[in-house]
Scaffold this motif. Structure first.
Motif, mmCIF file in Angstrom:
data_model
loop_
_atom_site.group_PDB
_atom_site.id
_atom_site.type_symbol
_atom_site.label_atom_id
_atom_site.label_comp_id
_atom_site.label_asym_id
_atom_site.label_seq_id
_atom_site.Cartn_x
_atom_site.Cartn_y
_atom_site.Cartn_z
ATOM 1 N N PHE A 27 0.824 -1.208 0.000
ATOM 2 C CA PHE A 27 0.000 0.000 0.000
ATOM 3 C C PHE A 27 0.858 1.258 0.000
ATOM 4 N N PHE A 28 1.860 1.309 0.855
ATOM 5 C CA PHE A 28 2.686 2.511 0.920
ATOM 6 C C PHE A 28 3.561 2.659 -0.315
ATOM 7 N N HIS A 29 3.998 1.539 -0.893
ATOM 8 C CA HIS A 29 4.759 1.619 -2.147
ATOM 9 C C HIS A 29 3.906 2.269 -3.241
ATOM 10 N N GLU A 30 2.699 1.763 -3.412
ATOM 11 C CA GLU A 30 1.825 2.311 -4.451
ATOM 12 C C GLU A 30 1.355 3.721 -4.104
ATOM 13 N N LEU A 31 1.210 3.994 -2.807
ATOM 14 C CA LEU A 31 0.807 5.340 -2.393
ATOM 15 C C LEU A 31 1.863 6.368 -2.784
ATOM 16 N N GLY A 32 3.145 5.965 -2.746
ATOM 17 C CA GLY A 32 4.206 6.860 -3.190
ATOM 18 C C GLY A 32 4.039 7.221 -4.651
ATOM 19 N N HIS A 33 3.827 6.192 -5.501
ATOM 20 C CA HIS A 33 3.567 6.450 -6.920
ATOM 21 C C HIS A 33 2.357 7.365 -7.091
ATOM 22 N N SER A 48 -4.741 -0.366 -7.002
ATOM 23 C CA SER A 48 -5.136 -1.726 -6.650
ATOM 24 C C SER A 48 -4.171 -2.365 -5.662
ATOM 25 N N ILE A 49 -4.736 -2.985 -4.646
ATOM 26 C CA ILE A 49 -3.976 -3.869 -3.775
ATOM 27 C C ILE A 49 -4.364 -5.291 -4.171
ATOM 28 N N GLY A 50 -3.405 -6.017 -4.731
ATOM 29 C CA GLY A 50 -3.675 -7.344 -5.245
ATOM 30 C C GLY A 50 -3.935 -7.316 -6.741
ATOM 31 N N ALA A 120 9.170 7.383 -6.613
ATOM 32 C CA ALA A 120 8.425 7.643 -5.379
ATOM 33 C C ALA A 120 7.995 6.358 -4.685
ATOM 34 N N GLY A 121 7.788 5.264 -5.441
ATOM 35 C CA GLY A 121 7.389 4.005 -4.815
ATOM 36 C C GLY A 121 8.452 3.458 -3.880
#
Length: 382
Positions: A27-33, A48-50, A120-121
């Motif tokens: 979640f935090f990786h994708e939130l960075g993007h 998306s998560i998953g 950012a990710g």
């Protein structure tokens, strides 16, 4: 909770612990993007998560579909103009867009903005690790022991070098140390490497050279680790163990140091594997992560948070590898574009993505093979 009770509860905790740790990190990786993309004016179609079939989701006021999908082994952010979840650009789609639509397309943004979004990710992963470590240090502090030698094992590296009980180790290779844990960290990654120890013995300062020996250790859960050992134990004298507390600034500093240590150790291990100095059997995939998460969860929520921080660093570093399909591969493309003044040809990029996909799949298969081999060797009789 004693060890027997912890082991008996491990299967029950494995799945929820695995989902918690992986979901937080992803979640935090994708939130960075996502955050940097929004800041750069990129239209985000999906968060998306998953992967696979959507289980639950909603649309926000800007049209982004936030969703939780069936296969919880990662996640993605899909931008306007992307062909797929790996952010492969759909050039035909972008070319057919109106000027207003193209303004929000990821592929139409300046190269520095695209690079910022991609970087950012992993950066978000490192920040998450720092925050978790800082929280733990700030809320709970830690118990430390002075690097005072309590016992020297016979025929060990320490015995061969001349270390004696009562020696206070003050520095390693010129770097001052204050705790026994600092000594352990340096030694654990230095098997076969000569270390110069500065010690204080009966009020006198002297130097000794010691080469840690490579040893296999098995923990209470049956996991095997190969680390460097001196063959010394810490002293148990009264007053040697100190409860250290940290203010907010100190906690953040310790969080940065802890994150940096995990990064360095991970990179060093990968480097040794590539050079053939370490076997690659410690590389694990989802099965290994789930197994370790279940084990750590039996020890409590704080150790599980620490595992999430370590995994976050690993995910960040993995994504920075210069392999197409990963964030690092995209950054290589953007660096080439910045130098050349124009993007690589569509054919070259597509070829690179295919190679990247092959490498990623090979790594996943290898890691899964390691996981299954480890399980078979542990549970089947010899």
């Amino acid at each position: 909770m004693d060890l027997l009770a912890a082991l008996s509860s491990q299967p029950v905790l494995t799945l929820p612990a695995f989902l918690f740790v992986l979901t937080v990190v992803v979640f935090f990786h994708e939130l960075g993007h996502f955050a940097v993309a929004r800041w750069c004016g990129v239209n985000v179609e999906a968060f998306s998560i998953g992967f696979g079939r959507e289980l639950i989701g909603f649309n926000d006021r800007k049209g982004t579909r936030w969703k939780l999908c069936l296969i919880p082994l990662g996640g993605y952010v899909k931008f306007s103009g992307d062909e797929n979840a790996a952010s492969v650009p759909d050039h035909e789609k972008v070319a057919a867009m109106s000027e207003a639509q193209r303004a929000g397309a990821f592929a139409a943004k300046p190269v520095w903005q695209r690079a910022a979004v991609v970087a950012a990710g992993p950066v978000a992963n490192f920040i998450l690790a720092i925050v978790i470590f800082a929280f733990i240090f700030g809320a709970f502090g830690r118990v430390v022991s002075t690097p005072l030698v309590g016992e020297v094992q016979p025929e060990s590296a320490a015995a061969e070098a001349g270390l004696q009980p009562g020696d206070l180790i003050t520095a390693v290779n010129g770097t001052p140390i204050e705790t026994f844990a600092e000594l352990q960290r340096i030694v654990s990654v230095s098997a076969g490497v000569a270390l110069r120890l500065e010690i204080e013995r009966q009020g006198q300062l002297t130097d000794l050279t010691v080469t840690p020996q490579l040893r296999e250790l098995r923990d209470d859960f049956g996991n095997v680790q190969r680390i460097g050992l001196l063959g010394v134990s810490r002293t148990v004298q009264e007053g040697d163990r100190i409860q250290k507390t940290y203010g907010p600034v100190e906690a953040v500093k310790e969080g940065v140091n802890e994150t940096w240590f995990v990064m360095v150790r991970t990179v060093e291990y990968i480097g040794k594997v590539i050079r053939g100095h370490e076997p690659a059997d410690q590389l694990g995939g989802p099965i290994r992560i789930a197994e370790v998460a279940g084990q750590v969860a039996t020890l409590g929520f704080i150790p599980l948070l620490q595992l999430a921080a370590v995994l976050s660093v690993s995910i960040g570093l993995l994504n920075l590898m210069p392999v197409p399909m990963l964030d690092g591969g995209h950054l290589v493309y953007y660096a080439a574009e910045a130098v050349r003044g124009r993007p690589l040809s569509e054919k070259a990029q597509e070829f690179g993505f295919r190679i990247g996909l092959t490498l990623v799949l090979m790594l996943m298969v290898f890691a899964t093979w390691n996981d299954l081999s480890r399980l078979v060797s542990r549970w089947l009789p010899a």
